[in-house]
Design a protein around this motif. Structure first.
Motif, mmCIF file in Angstrom:
data_model
loop_
_atom_site.group_PDB
_atom_site.id
_atom_site.type_symbol
_atom_site.label_atom_id
_atom_site.label_comp_id
_atom_site.label_asym_id
_atom_site.label_seq_id
_atom_site.Cartn_x
_atom_site.Cartn_y
_atom_site.Cartn_z
ATOM 1 N N MET A 125 -1.351 -6.533 -9.184
ATOM 2 C CA MET A 125 0.159 -6.543 -9.910
ATOM 3 C C MET A 125 0.709 -5.273 -9.695
ATOM 4 S SD MET A 125 0.796 -9.399 -10.845
ATOM 5 C CE MET A 125 0.112 -10.822 -11.502
ATOM 6 N N ILE A 126 0.143 -4.012 -9.828
ATOM 7 C CA ILE A 126 0.643 -2.719 -9.745
ATOM 8 C C ILE A 126 1.067 -2.562 -8.185
ATOM 9 C CG2 ILE A 126 -0.068 -0.205 -9.691
ATOM 10 C CD1 ILE A 126 -2.230 -0.887 -11.974
ATOM 11 N N ARG A 127 0.119 -2.989 -7.490
ATOM 12 C CA ARG A 127 0.511 -3.046 -5.851
ATOM 13 C C ARG A 127 1.824 -3.794 -5.497
ATOM 14 N NH1 ARG A 127 -3.708 -5.708 -1.862
ATOM 15 N NH2 ARG A 127 -3.148 -7.454 -3.284
ATOM 16 N N GLU A 128 1.962 -4.987 -6.186
ATOM 17 C CA GLU A 128 3.112 -5.720 -6.066
ATOM 18 C C GLU A 128 4.404 -4.979 -6.411
ATOM 19 O OE1 GLU A 128 2.028 -8.410 -4.489
ATOM 20 O OE2 GLU A 128 4.076 -9.125 -3.979
ATOM 21 N N VAL A 129 4.382 -4.184 -7.711
ATOM 22 C CA VAL A 129 5.548 -3.497 -8.264
ATOM 23 C C VAL A 129 5.678 -2.456 -7.025
ATOM 24 C CG1 VAL A 129 6.166 -2.025 -9.872
ATOM 25 C CG2 VAL A 129 4.964 -4.124 -10.628
ATOM 26 N N MET A 130 4.745 -1.816 -6.641
ATOM 27 C CA MET A 130 4.841 -0.595 -5.677
ATOM 28 C C MET A 130 5.612 -0.934 -4.506
ATOM 29 S SD MET A 130 1.297 1.567 -6.299
ATOM 30 C CE MET A 130 1.927 3.180 -5.732
ATOM 31 N N ARG A 131 5.108 -2.278 -4.176
ATOM 32 C CA ARG A 131 5.957 -2.811 -2.785
ATOM 33 C C ARG A 131 7.464 -2.940 -2.871
ATOM 34 N NH1 ARG A 131 1.504 -7.476 -1.809
ATOM 35 N NH2 ARG A 131 -0.254 -6.256 -0.499
ATOM 36 N N LYS A 132 7.745 -3.349 -4.124
ATOM 37 C CA LYS A 132 9.390 -3.300 -4.503
ATOM 38 C C LYS A 132 9.912 -1.980 -4.176
ATOM 39 C CE LYS A 132 10.084 -7.761 -5.420
ATOM 40 N NZ LYS A 132 10.643 -8.466 -4.289
ATOM 41 N N ASP A 162 -15.397 3.836 11.090
ATOM 42 C CA ASP A 162 -15.057 2.479 10.652
ATOM 43 C C ASP A 162 -13.600 2.529 10.322
ATOM 44 O OD1 ASP A 162 -14.787 0.124 9.495
ATOM 45 O OD2 ASP A 162 -16.744 0.414 8.762
ATOM 46 N N GLU A 163 -12.716 1.637 11.421
ATOM 47 C CA GLU A 163 -11.372 1.520 11.162
ATOM 48 C C GLU A 163 -11.210 0.714 9.492
ATOM 49 O OE1 GLU A 163 -9.238 -0.332 14.363
ATOM 50 O OE2 GLU A 163 -10.740 -2.430 14.016
ATOM 51 N N VAL A 164 -12.008 -0.243 9.474
ATOM 52 C CA VAL A 164 -11.831 -1.097 8.091
ATOM 53 C C VAL A 164 -11.508 -0.131 6.936
ATOM 54 C CG1 VAL A 164 -12.834 -2.610 6.829
ATOM 55 C CG2 VAL A 164 -12.613 -3.356 9.139
ATOM 56 N N LEU A 165 -12.630 0.794 6.709
ATOM 57 C CA LEU A 165 -12.832 1.835 5.856
ATOM 58 C C LEU A 165 -11.818 2.809 5.752
ATOM 59 C CD1 LEU A 165 -16.670 2.220 5.465
ATOM 60 C CD2 LEU A 165 -15.378 0.656 4.391
ATOM 61 N N ILE A 166 -11.272 3.035 7.056
ATOM 62 C CA ILE A 166 -10.146 4.098 7.044
ATOM 63 C C ILE A 166 -8.984 3.375 6.450
ATOM 64 C CG2 ILE A 166 -8.759 5.615 8.608
ATOM 65 C CD1 ILE A 166 -11.452 6.732 8.695
ATOM 66 N N GLY A 167 -8.420 2.120 6.907
ATOM 67 C CA GLY A 167 -7.402 1.406 6.595
ATOM 68 C C GLY A 167 -7.616 1.295 4.873
ATOM 69 N N PHE A 168 -8.975 0.660 4.560
ATOM 70 C CA PHE A 168 -8.927 0.528 3.144
ATOM 71 C C PHE A 168 -8.841 1.717 2.207
ATOM 72 C CE2 PHE A 168 -12.178 0.530 -0.639
ATOM 73 C CZ PHE A 168 -11.768 -0.430 -1.239
ATOM 74 N N ARG A 169 -9.316 2.962 2.667
ATOM 75 C CA ARG A 169 -9.038 4.162 2.032
ATOM 76 C C ARG A 169 -7.453 4.438 1.682
ATOM 77 N NH1 ARG A 169 -13.173 8.430 2.028
ATOM 78 N NH2 ARG A 169 -11.460 9.609 2.475
ATOM 79 N N ASP A 170 -6.854 4.466 2.947
ATOM 80 C CA ASP A 170 -5.269 4.482 3.007
ATOM 81 C C ASP A 170 -4.580 3.734 1.874
ATOM 82 O OD1 ASP A 170 -3.337 5.986 4.493
ATOM 83 O OD2 ASP A 170 -2.640 4.016 4.970
ATOM 84 N N HIS A 171 -5.273 2.306 2.069
ATOM 85 C CA HIS A 171 -4.403 1.408 0.978
ATOM 86 C C HIS A 171 -4.782 1.990 -0.489
ATOM 87 C CE1 HIS A 171 -3.345 -2.702 0.136
ATOM 88 N NE2 HIS A 171 -4.270 -2.851 -0.786
ATOM 89 N N VAL A 172 -5.912 1.930 -0.607
ATOM 90 C CA VAL A 172 -6.463 2.453 -2.122
ATOM 91 C C VAL A 172 -5.930 3.742 -2.608
ATOM 92 C CG1 VAL A 172 -8.277 2.924 -3.633
ATOM 93 C CG2 VAL A 172 -8.578 1.032 -1.842
ATOM 94 N N ASP A 173 -5.738 4.522 -1.606
ATOM 95 C CA ASP A 173 -5.186 5.790 -1.919
ATOM 96 C C ASP A 173 -3.663 5.795 -2.667
ATOM 97 O OD1 ASP A 173 -5.298 8.662 -2.330
ATOM 98 O OD2 ASP A 173 -4.292 8.998 -0.444
ATOM 99 N N THR A 174 -2.924 4.749 -1.884
ATOM 100 C CA THR A 174 -1.487 4.670 -2.411
ATOM 101 C C THR A 174 -1.497 4.018 -3.744
ATOM 102 O OG1 THR A 174 -1.132 4.571 -0.077
ATOM 103 C CG2 THR A 174 0.746 3.601 -1.663
ATOM 104 N N VAL A 175 -2.158 2.924 -3.845
ATOM 105 C CA VAL A 175 -2.036 1.964 -5.171
ATOM 106 C C VAL A 175 -2.827 2.911 -6.560
ATOM 107 C CG1 VAL A 175 -2.938 -0.073 -6.333
ATOM 108 C CG2 VAL A 175 -2.347 -0.064 -3.839
ATOM 109 N N SER A 176 -3.879 3.923 -6.195
ATOM 110 C CA SER A 176 -4.351 4.731 -6.957
ATOM 111 C C SER A 176 -3.304 5.390 -7.934
ATOM 112 C CB SER A 176 -5.406 5.518 -6.532
ATOM 113 O OG SER A 176 -6.361 5.039 -6.077
ATOM 114 N N VAL A 177 -2.011 5.756 -7.418
ATOM 115 C CA VAL A 177 -1.082 6.498 -7.925
ATOM 116 C C VAL A 177 -0.519 5.586 -8.966
ATOM 117 C CG1 VAL A 177 1.246 7.499 -7.570
ATOM 118 C CG2 VAL A 177 -0.683 7.919 -5.837
#
Ligand SMILES: Nc1ncnc2c1ncn2[C@@H]1O[C@H](COP(=O)(O)OP(=O)(O)OP(=O)(O)O)[C@@H](O)[C@H]1O
Ligand SMILES: O=C(O)[C@@H](CO)OP(=O)(O)O
Length: 306
Positions: A125-132, A162-177
């Motif tokens: 849900m937090i991610r969804e708000v951030m997408r807006k 491992d590209e999956v983990l690089i992508g995951f870290r990037d994704h999580v880093d943003t939502v963590s804010v």
């Protein structure tokens, strides 16, 4: 009429004794609802027999605990642990993370319910708000799932990573804010909350927040791949579920890599890892761990009961 005296923020209040309220707290300690109501009636009869017309919550809890101990030691123990957590003066912030499908939302709901916590939010849900707020062009990985974020990397990582983990870290880093903002708000308002989802990853949320005594983080795992996969099928069978099974199954390999990464991060940051095989056992482990690490005095109670 029997009156019960409690205290909120240093102010005393009284309210009539309610069998329903007492029974509800006993069901949270896993007593069967019918039994809980009968037990609450017995307590009421006991108070009447003793001609008690005003009792403090602490005195009531002691009576309940002592009588409960004779009927069912295990439920008595759970009742006391649960009470001790609720008595905590600071708001309780519980963070439950884990790879997609390990059961963070189901367990968060149960934990919140058991502890009487009325606030719960998913990181989805937090991610969804951030997408807006942020455009896809600016932060493409925010628009992906945790397990597909690697597809949006602008610059492919070197092949040894491992590209999956690089992508995951990037994704999580943003939502963590966004996750941090929710934690800060809860602390400021003094409200307890359970925050759950794939974006609760040890090492990604600011240390000054996660190191607070009243903030507790858990990582859920499902070590057996087939059981984990089965969870997507069971979720899909629920009529209200709107998430396509095929997508999770086709990316299951990436979800398992993320699962492994969760375990490693939890080890590195000393975050309890809880195998979510059986719901009751998972909840019990979380509640026990909360009394040991988050709530001062929890150890005393455990010893008192034990
Ligand atoms: N301990 C358990 N035993 C059996 N089934 C479980 C258990 N925990 C969760 N489940 C089931 O597994 C499925 C997935 O759980 P849930 O939706 O809570 O996962 P999640 O980690 O929140 O996933 P996502 O991150 O993708 O939202 C659901 O059908 C849920 O009922
Ligand atoms: O990103 C993910 O892993 C999941 C978490 O629930 O979200 P979705 O599959 O809906 O993108």
């Amino acid at each position: 009429m029997i009156m019960v005296q409690g205290e909120v923020s240093g102010k005393k209040y009284t309210e009539p004794f309610s069998k329903g309220v007492l029974a509800r707290s006993l069901t949270r300690a896993e007593m069967d609802p019918n039994k809980a109501y009968t037990f609450a009636s017995k307590i009421e009869a006991y108070l009447k027999k003793k001609n008690i017309d005003l009792i403090t919550i602490d005195e009531l809890v002691e009576i309940v605990f002592n009588k409960l101990k004779k009927e069912d030691k295990e439920i008595a123990e759970k009742y006391m642990l649960w009470r001790r957590i609720r008595e905590h003066k600071e708001p309780l912030i519980i963070l439950i993370g884990g790879a997609s499908g390990v059961g963070t939302s189901s367990i968060a709901f149960e934990v919140a319910n058991r502890l009487g916590i009325r606030n719960m939010i998913s990181t989805d849900m937090i991610r969804e708000v951030m997408r807006k707020i942020v455009s896809r062009d600016l932060l493409p990985s925010l628009y992906e799932s945790s397990y597909t974020a690697y597809q949006s990397l602008r610059i492919p990582p070197p092949p040894e990573l491992d590209e999956v983990l690089i992508g995951f870290r990037d994704h999580v880093d943003t939502v963590s804010v966004g996750v941090e903002a929710v934690i800060e708000r809860a602390l400021k308002e003094g409200i307890s909350i359970v925050i759950e989802g794939v974006h609760i990853v040890p090492g990604f949320i600011r240390e000054d927040l996660v190191n607070k005594e009243n903030v507790a983080m858990f990582v859920l795992t499902v070590p057996d791949e087939n059981i984990h996969k089965g969870r997507f099928y069971s979720r899909c069978r629920q009529t209200w579920a709107r998430r396509p099974l095929k997508r999770y199954i086709s990316y299951f390999w990436a979800i398992r890599r993320i699962h492994k990464y969760f375990e490693a991060q939890a080890r590195k940051y000393n975050v309890p890892v809880i195998e979510n095989i059986d719901v009751v056992t998972t909840i019990d482990s979380i509640i026990k761990s909360l009394t040991k690490t988050t709530v001062k005095g929890g150890k005393e109670v455990a010893e008192e009961i034990g």
